[in-house]
Design a protein around this motif. Structure first.
Motif, PDB file in Angstrom:
ATOM      1  N   SER A  72       0.830  -1.202   0.000  1.00  0.00           N
ATOM      2  CA  SER A  72       0.000   0.000   0.000  1.00  0.00           C
ATOM      3  C   SER A  72       0.858   1.243   0.000  1.00  0.00           C
ATOM      4  O   SER A  72       2.083   1.194   0.161  1.00  0.00           O
ATOM      5  CB  SER A  72      -0.917   0.008   1.227  1.00  0.00           C
ATOM      6  OG  SER A  72      -0.159   0.224   2.407  1.00  0.00           O
ATOM      7  N   GLU A  74       1.201   3.271   2.251  1.00  0.00           N
ATOM      8  CA  GLU A  74       1.855   3.480   3.532  1.00  0.00           C
ATOM      9  C   GLU A  74       3.330   3.120   3.452  1.00  0.00           C
ATOM     10  O   GLU A  74       4.132   3.531   4.284  1.00  0.00           O
ATOM     11  CB  GLU A  74       1.175   2.618   4.605  1.00  0.00           C
ATOM     12  CG  GLU A  74      -0.274   2.990   4.885  1.00  0.00           C
ATOM     13  CD  GLU A  74      -0.409   4.308   5.610  1.00  0.00           C
ATOM     14  OE1 GLU A  74       0.593   4.745   6.190  1.00  0.00           O
ATOM     15  OE2 GLU A  74      -1.494   4.908   5.566  1.00  0.00           O
ATOM     16  N   TYR A 301      -4.542  -2.178  -8.307  1.00  0.00           N
ATOM     17  CA  TYR A 301      -4.496  -1.836  -6.887  1.00  0.00           C
ATOM     18  C   TYR A 301      -3.137  -1.214  -6.564  1.00  0.00           C
ATOM     19  O   TYR A 301      -3.050  -0.227  -5.816  1.00  0.00           O
ATOM     20  CB  TYR A 301      -4.730  -3.076  -6.025  1.00  0.00           C
ATOM     21  CG  TYR A 301      -4.501  -2.813  -4.552  1.00  0.00           C
ATOM     22  CD1 TYR A 301      -5.470  -2.197  -3.777  1.00  0.00           C
ATOM     23  CD2 TYR A 301      -3.303  -3.163  -3.939  1.00  0.00           C
ATOM     24  CE1 TYR A 301      -5.250  -1.930  -2.428  1.00  0.00           C
ATOM     25  CE2 TYR A 301      -3.071  -2.913  -2.600  1.00  0.00           C
ATOM     26  CZ  TYR A 301      -4.055  -2.302  -1.841  1.00  0.00           C
ATOM     27  OH  TYR A 301      -3.828  -2.034  -0.514  1.00  0.00           O
ATOM     28  N   ALA A 305      -2.801   2.579  -5.198  1.00  0.00           N
ATOM     29  CA  ALA A 305      -2.165   2.720  -3.889  1.00  0.00           C
ATOM     30  C   ALA A 305      -0.931   3.622  -3.962  1.00  0.00           C
ATOM     31  O   ALA A 305      -0.603   4.299  -2.979  1.00  0.00           O
ATOM     32  CB  ALA A 305      -1.774   1.345  -3.336  1.00  0.00           C
ATOM     33  N   GLU A 309      -3.071   9.191  -2.009  1.00  0.00           N
ATOM     34  CA  GLU A 309      -2.641   9.219  -0.616  1.00  0.00           C
ATOM     35  C   GLU A 309      -3.765   8.648   0.231  1.00  0.00           C
ATOM     36  O   GLU A 309      -4.860   9.211   0.300  1.00  0.00           O
ATOM     37  CB  GLU A 309      -2.303  10.644  -0.190  1.00  0.00           C
ATOM     38  CG  GLU A 309      -1.128  11.249  -0.950  1.00  0.00           C
ATOM     39  CD  GLU A 309      -0.808  12.656  -0.480  1.00  0.00           C
ATOM     40  OE1 GLU A 309      -1.044  12.929   0.715  1.00  0.00           O
ATOM     41  OE2 GLU A 309      -0.347  13.459  -1.291  1.00  0.00           O
ATOM     42  N   ARG A 310      -3.470   7.540   0.875  1.00  0.00           N
ATOM     43  CA  ARG A 310      -4.491   6.816   1.629  1.00  0.00           C
ATOM     44  C   ARG A 310      -5.125   7.707   2.708  1.00  0.00           C
ATOM     45  O   ARG A 310      -4.438   8.296   3.544  1.00  0.00           O
ATOM     46  CB  ARG A 310      -3.870   5.584   2.279  1.00  0.00           C
ATOM     47  CG  ARG A 310      -4.855   4.719   3.043  1.00  0.00           C
ATOM     48  CD  ARG A 310      -4.175   3.501   3.628  1.00  0.00           C
ATOM     49  NE  ARG A 310      -3.728   2.598   2.593  1.00  0.00           N
ATOM     50  CZ  ARG A 310      -4.511   1.706   1.988  1.00  0.00           C
ATOM     51  NH1 ARG A 310      -5.792   1.627   2.325  1.00  0.00           N
ATOM     52  NH2 ARG A 310      -4.039   0.910   1.055  1.00  0.00           N
ATOM     53  N   GLY A 311      -6.468   7.785   2.671  1.00  0.00           N
ATOM     54  CA  GLY A 311      -7.201   8.503   3.700  1.00  0.00           C
ATOM     55  C   GLY A 311      -7.237  10.008   3.536  1.00  0.00           C
ATOM     56  O   GLY A 311      -7.863  10.705   4.347  1.00  0.00           O
ATOM     57  N   ALA A 394      -7.612   0.818  -1.987  1.00  0.00           N
ATOM     58  CA  ALA A 394      -6.387   1.606  -2.131  1.00  0.00           C
ATOM     59  C   ALA A 394      -6.545   3.015  -1.569  1.00  0.00           C
ATOM     60  O   ALA A 394      -5.559   3.642  -1.183  1.00  0.00           O
ATOM     61  CB  ALA A 394      -5.978   1.679  -3.600  1.00  0.00           C
ATOM     62  N   ALA A 395      -7.778   3.526  -1.514  1.00  0.00           N
ATOM     63  CA  ALA A 395      -8.013   4.906  -1.091  1.00  0.00           C
ATOM     64  C   ALA A 395      -8.424   5.036   0.371  1.00  0.00           C
ATOM     65  O   ALA A 395      -8.253   6.088   0.978  1.00  0.00           O
ATOM     66  CB  ALA A 395      -9.088   5.542  -1.982  1.00  0.00           C
ATOM     67  N   SER A 397      -8.675   5.040   4.372  1.00  0.00           N
ATOM     68  CA  SER A 397      -7.785   5.174   5.516  1.00  0.00           C
ATOM     69  C   SER A 397      -7.925   3.958   6.412  1.00  0.00           C
ATOM     70  O   SER A 397      -8.825   3.130   6.234  1.00  0.00           O
ATOM     71  CB  SER A 397      -8.122   6.438   6.306  1.00  0.00           C
ATOM     72  OG  SER A 397      -9.419   6.325   6.891  1.00  0.00           O
ATOM     73  N   LYS A 398      -7.022   3.850   7.397  1.00  0.00           N
ATOM     74  CA  LYS A 398      -7.094   2.727   8.323  1.00  0.00           C
ATOM     75  C   LYS A 398      -8.435   2.713   9.059  1.00  0.00           C
ATOM     76  O   LYS A 398      -9.037   1.653   9.262  1.00  0.00           O
ATOM     77  CB  LYS A 398      -5.948   2.810   9.336  1.00  0.00           C
ATOM     78  CG  LYS A 398      -5.989   1.727  10.411  1.00  0.00           C
ATOM     79  CD  LYS A 398      -4.888   1.917  11.423  1.00  0.00           C
ATOM     80  CE  LYS A 398      -5.016   0.898  12.545  1.00  0.00           C
ATOM     81  NZ  LYS A 398      -6.304   1.006  13.284  1.00  0.00           N
ATOM     82  N   TYR A 453     -16.003  10.259  -2.710  1.00  0.00           N
ATOM     83  CA  TYR A 453     -14.570  10.544  -2.783  1.00  0.00           C
ATOM     84  C   TYR A 453     -14.281  11.640  -3.805  1.00  0.00           C
ATOM     85  O   TYR A 453     -13.460  12.538  -3.559  1.00  0.00           O
ATOM     86  CB  TYR A 453     -13.820   9.259  -3.152  1.00  0.00           C
ATOM     87  CG  TYR A 453     -12.316   9.373  -3.099  1.00  0.00           C
ATOM     88  CD1 TYR A 453     -11.623   9.168  -1.908  1.00  0.00           C
ATOM     89  CD2 TYR A 453     -11.584   9.669  -4.250  1.00  0.00           C
ATOM     90  CE1 TYR A 453     -10.237   9.273  -1.856  1.00  0.00           C
ATOM     91  CE2 TYR A 453     -10.198   9.772  -4.208  1.00  0.00           C
ATOM     92  CZ  TYR A 453      -9.535   9.570  -3.014  1.00  0.00           C
ATOM     93  OH  TYR A 453      -8.166   9.670  -2.960  1.00  0.00           O
TER      94      TYR A 453
END
Length: 540
Positions: A72, A74, A301, A305, A309-311, A394-395, A397-398, A453
């Protein structure tokens, strides 16, 4: 690696993965048709449902969360020493799962009749051993995937699959009395070849000039073993917690993915013979979905990813990369939607003929054609869900992943209940209908997420779910013509009438493809430049 490079690498990876999966499914397709002539459908049911469920459950629950977390966004600027340490946890986790699952498969589930299907107990142990062997290659697999070593994956999995098929064919012909030992040995050979190919490649690659040119983060083969570096924690805590979130999700996703096999295995709604027939038709129906949609999902994916930017809200990201991600998502949705619609239309009219050619009366009589027709419609939902969830995972957040786990939990419970109820009433068709309901709910959730999103941007990737009206008209006319052709020419009038039926379908399919080329020009350009290696400007 820039966004354009990531897109090209992901596209190349998808193309090679498609070719790899085509080979896998064709070999499996031929292998099943061959083994049906030598073994009973009950034995095929035990192998393809009971034992392969053990294998897939052990492997998926042990590695899927680690793969998603370590590949990912991250991991941008990641410390590969900590990543490798984390990935080595897949093996002890697999050992724990192996002990638990083997105990369940030995003592909880009803064993097949030892007179007709012997060697069940050692076969369970051997399938578990093969799964653990494959897990040993996990750190190498993630390293190769993260650095886009696409040819390595193609060669390793191709050699492993060919070796598995050769072992199966030789033993089925020469020693059919061995029964489950044949398929257990073949599975062990597959896992062993896979591990061996990855190990030999990295032994040769590490320390070479090519590795130095690519600035590869690992220099020696001993660096692939778990170890601690001074003044650094053993694991990256942020990556570890993300892995835990994906682990909870992967547990639920496995139930959704293999739900019908769990219902068949634990609730005994179908006998082993019916399970064998259902699984063969299920593999036949899902062939295109597995060798085409799954590689696209896995490869893009990686693209999403890396680009997103995740989240993060779209307003706080680079607009050029957001636009690129939206454009790619729109084209992918359009592509899989059209393929799914074509499969649904033509699969309905040619299911009976396909089963009659493939397995004879064993498959074409009874509920077989109806099962394959339903599966052809299910493929459409499967195609859309693969791409939408690819983007969403992929988009997210945790925290969003954790919340989605609750959604998956509800879907899992409802799916199991619906599967049991529909199968009790309708037989094998109930499994497919339950999957359709489940997939529709997952697609709805993903579409809502994607809409929200991109709400604050000018991008509208969901337009990819609206094909041109001319394409819809061509598909509608083809559906009517092929349905009429089936009622007139298929399938008891001899080979001449069957060929006429095939010719009608070929003309209709050609007209649909031409319509797509003339109306969906943006999609055609995307496929030429990003998915077909011979049109790519740069191959990795």
């Amino acid at each position: 690696m820039g966004s354009e490079d990531v897109l090209k690498s992901a596209s190349t990876l998808a193309s090679y993965n498609v070719l790899l999966q085509v080979m896998f499914r064709v070999l499996t397709f031929i292998l099943n048709a061959f083994t049906l002539r030598f073994v009973s459908k009950e034995l095929m049911g035990v192998v393809n449902v009971r034992l392969m469920l053990l294998y897939s459950t052990l492997v998926f629950l042990s590695r899927e969360a680690f793969r998603r977390a370590c590949l990912s966004g991250e991991g941008a600027g990641r410390n590969w020493r900590q990543v490798i340490n984390l990935l080595w946890l897949t093996f002890p986790l697999g050992c724990v799962w192996g002990v638990l699952l083997v105990c369940v498969w030995w003592w909880v589930l009803q064993a097949p009749d030892p007179e007709s299907i012997p060697h069940y107990v050692p076969a369970v142990g051997l399938f578990c051993l093969s799964a653990l062997t494959e897990l040993l290659a996990e750190p190498l697999w993630v390293l190769a995937h993260a650095h886009m070593f696409v040819r390595l994956k193609v060669i390793a999995e191709s050699l492993a699959m060919i070796a598995k098929c050769l072992v199966t064919v030789v033993l089925v012909v020469s020693a059919p009395q061995w029964g489950l030992y044949i398929f257990s040995a073949a599975q062990c050979v597959y896992a062993g070849f896979l591990l061996l190919c990855y190990v030999l490649y990295f032994v040769h690659f590490l320390g070479s000039e090519e590795a130095e040119k690519k600035l590869f983060p690992i220099r020696h083969i001993t660096d692939l073993l778990p170890s601690r570096v001074d003044h650094e924690p053993l694991l990256n805590w942020k990556l570890t917690t993300l892995t835990w979130s994906f682990f909870k999700q992967s547990f639920l996703k496995q139930i959704l993915t293999e739900g019908e096999r769990y219902v068949m295995t634990f609730l005994n709604v179908l006998n082993f013979g019916d399970q064998g027939v259902y699984d063969i038709i299920n593999n036949l129906g899902s062939m295109v979905a597995r060798f085409l949609f799954l590689p696209i999902e896995e490869s893009f994916y990686v693209f999403f990813a890396n680009v997103l930017e995740r989240g993060q809200d779209v307003r706080h990201q680079k607009q050029e990369e957001v636009s690129m991600a939206a454009e790619v998502l729109e084209c992918l949705l359009k592509l899989v939607l059209l393929i799914g619609l074509i499969i649904s239309v033509f699969g309905y009219a040619y299911s009976h003929l396909a089963l009659d050619i493939y397995g004879g009366e064993l498959l074409s009589s009874g509920a077989g054609p109806a099962l394959l027709r339903c599966y052809s419609c299910y493929v459409l939902l499967l195609a859309i869900n693969g791409v939408t969830e690819c983007f969403v995972f992929a988009a997210m957040s945790k925290e969003e992943v954790d919340r989605y786990n609750l959604v998956m939990l509800g879907l899992s419970v409802s799916f199991l209940l619906l599967s049991y109820w529909l199968t009790w009433m309708l037989g094998g068709i109930g499994f497919i209908l339950a999957n359709c309901c489940n997939m529709a709910l997952r697609i709805t959730h993903s579409i809502v997420y994607i809409h929200r999103y991109f709400l604050q941007s000018e991008c509208a990737p969901l337009w990819g779910l609206r094909p041109h009206s001319a394409v819809i008209t061509a598909l509608g006319v083809s559906s009517i013509l092929t349905g009429f052709s089936e009622s007139m020419f298929c399938c008891d009038g001899g080979w001449l009438l069957r060929l006429i039926h095939v010719a009608v379908g070929a003309v209709c399919l050609l007209s649909v493809v031409i319509t797509v080329f003339l109306t969906e020009t943006k999609l055609v350009q995307f496929v030429k430049t990003q998915l077909l290696p011979k049109y790519s400007k740069k191959l990795t």
